[in-house]
Enzyme design. Sequence first.
Site, short mmCIF file in Angstrom:
data_model
loop_
_atom_site.label_atom_id
_atom_site.label_comp_id
_atom_site.label_asym_id
_atom_site.label_seq_id
_atom_site.Cartn_x
_atom_site.Cartn_y
_atom_site.Cartn_z
N GLU A 43 13.40 24.34 87.39
CA GLU A 43 12.24 23.74 86.71
C GLU A 43 11.97 22.41 87.40
O GLU A 43 12.73 21.45 87.23
CB GLU A 43 12.59 23.55 85.23
CG GLU A 43 11.55 22.80 84.43
CD GLU A 43 12.10 22.32 83.08
OE1 GLU A 43 12.94 23.01 82.46
OE2 GLU A 43 11.69 21.23 82.66
N ARG A 47 7.44 14.69 86.94
CA ARG A 47 7.72 13.25 86.76
C ARG A 47 7.47 12.51 88.05
O ARG A 47 7.59 11.29 88.10
CB ARG A 47 9.18 13.05 86.34
CG ARG A 47 9.42 13.60 84.96
CD ARG A 47 10.88 13.56 84.59
NE ARG A 47 11.10 14.57 83.60
CZ ARG A 47 12.25 14.80 82.98
NH1 ARG A 47 13.29 14.06 83.26
NH2 ARG A 47 12.35 15.75 82.09
N THR A 71 8.12 19.11 82.45
CA THR A 71 7.41 17.87 82.06
C THR A 71 5.90 18.03 82.25
O THR A 71 5.22 17.11 82.70
CB THR A 71 7.95 16.64 82.84
OG1 THR A 71 9.38 16.76 82.99
CG2 THR A 71 7.68 15.36 82.09
N LYS A 131 11.48 25.07 73.98
CA LYS A 131 12.45 24.10 74.50
C LYS A 131 12.82 23.23 73.31
O LYS A 131 11.94 22.69 72.62
CB LYS A 131 11.78 23.27 75.61
CG LYS A 131 12.55 22.02 76.04
CD LYS A 131 11.80 21.33 77.19
CE LYS A 131 12.28 19.90 77.41
NZ LYS A 131 12.86 19.66 78.73
C1 3PG Z 1 14.96 16.49 80.61
O1 3PG Z 1 13.84 16.88 80.33
O2 3PG Z 1 15.21 15.36 81.06
C2 3PG Z 1 16.01 17.48 80.40
O3 3PG Z 1 16.12 17.68 79.07
C3 3PG Z 1 17.28 17.18 81.11
O4 3PG Z 1 18.14 16.46 80.34
P1 3PG Z 1 19.59 16.15 80.93
O5 3PG Z 1 19.38 15.21 82.07
O6 3PG Z 1 20.32 15.52 79.76
O7 3PG Z 1 20.19 17.45 81.34
#
Ligand code: 3PG
Length: 214
Positions: A43, A47, A71, A131
């Site tokens: 994924e 960002r 995201t 999610k």
């Molecule tokens: C995110 O969107 O940042 C994910 O949930 C990943 O989270 P993590 O870095 O705690 O695995």
Amino acid sequence: MKLESALPLLRQNPIVPVVVLNRVKDAVPTALALLEGGITSAEVTFRTPVAGACIEEIATKVPDITVGAGTVVNKKQAREAINAGAKFLVSPGCCRKVAKVANSLQVPLLPGVASPTDIMHVLDWGVDVVKFFPAVALGGLPLVKAYLGPFPQLKVMPTGGISLDNMGDWLRHPNVPAVGGSWMCAPKLIESGSFSEIVRLSREATEKVKGFRS
Ligand code: 3PG
């Protein structure tokens, strides 16, 4: 609206790495390292401004990775991701405009939920997997089990705080087809070119899944 099911995809990909790429040149080596470690999805998060270009690189050069976009917070990103080759979309929250793009282009969307109100919104869109974010900070598996009382049909991909140590607790639950997380491809590993470490961490995770699924 009846969104495409993400369930078949998640059943084949019980670990969905959350990947943050700042440079297009890191996209293929990161995808190859995940694949070498036995992970078959990624994924790539919106960002960074290069997310679309990275998705396109992976979609065209590493076809054994099912690449998705994370995201995704607006319809422009949703369209860009799908045009670049994203096979699924993930959002940190639930945005109807994103859902409409996913629906019209028949790409599964995992909207982010944190509350019963969120769950009611997304069930109305025909979503079957959400999610659950940020999973550990919100209350972890006990909270998901509480939500399954009124929403027993719901399938959940937890992300946020998932690790090698706790992923088994989640994946053993019948309503959790997959977990998401960044622990095997943390941005510092990618940026320092530590791809062999990404292979090692990915393999460690996939072996663990095999261990308790066999
Ligand atoms: C995110 O969107 O940042 C994910 O949930 C990943 O989270 P993590 O870095 O705690 O695995």
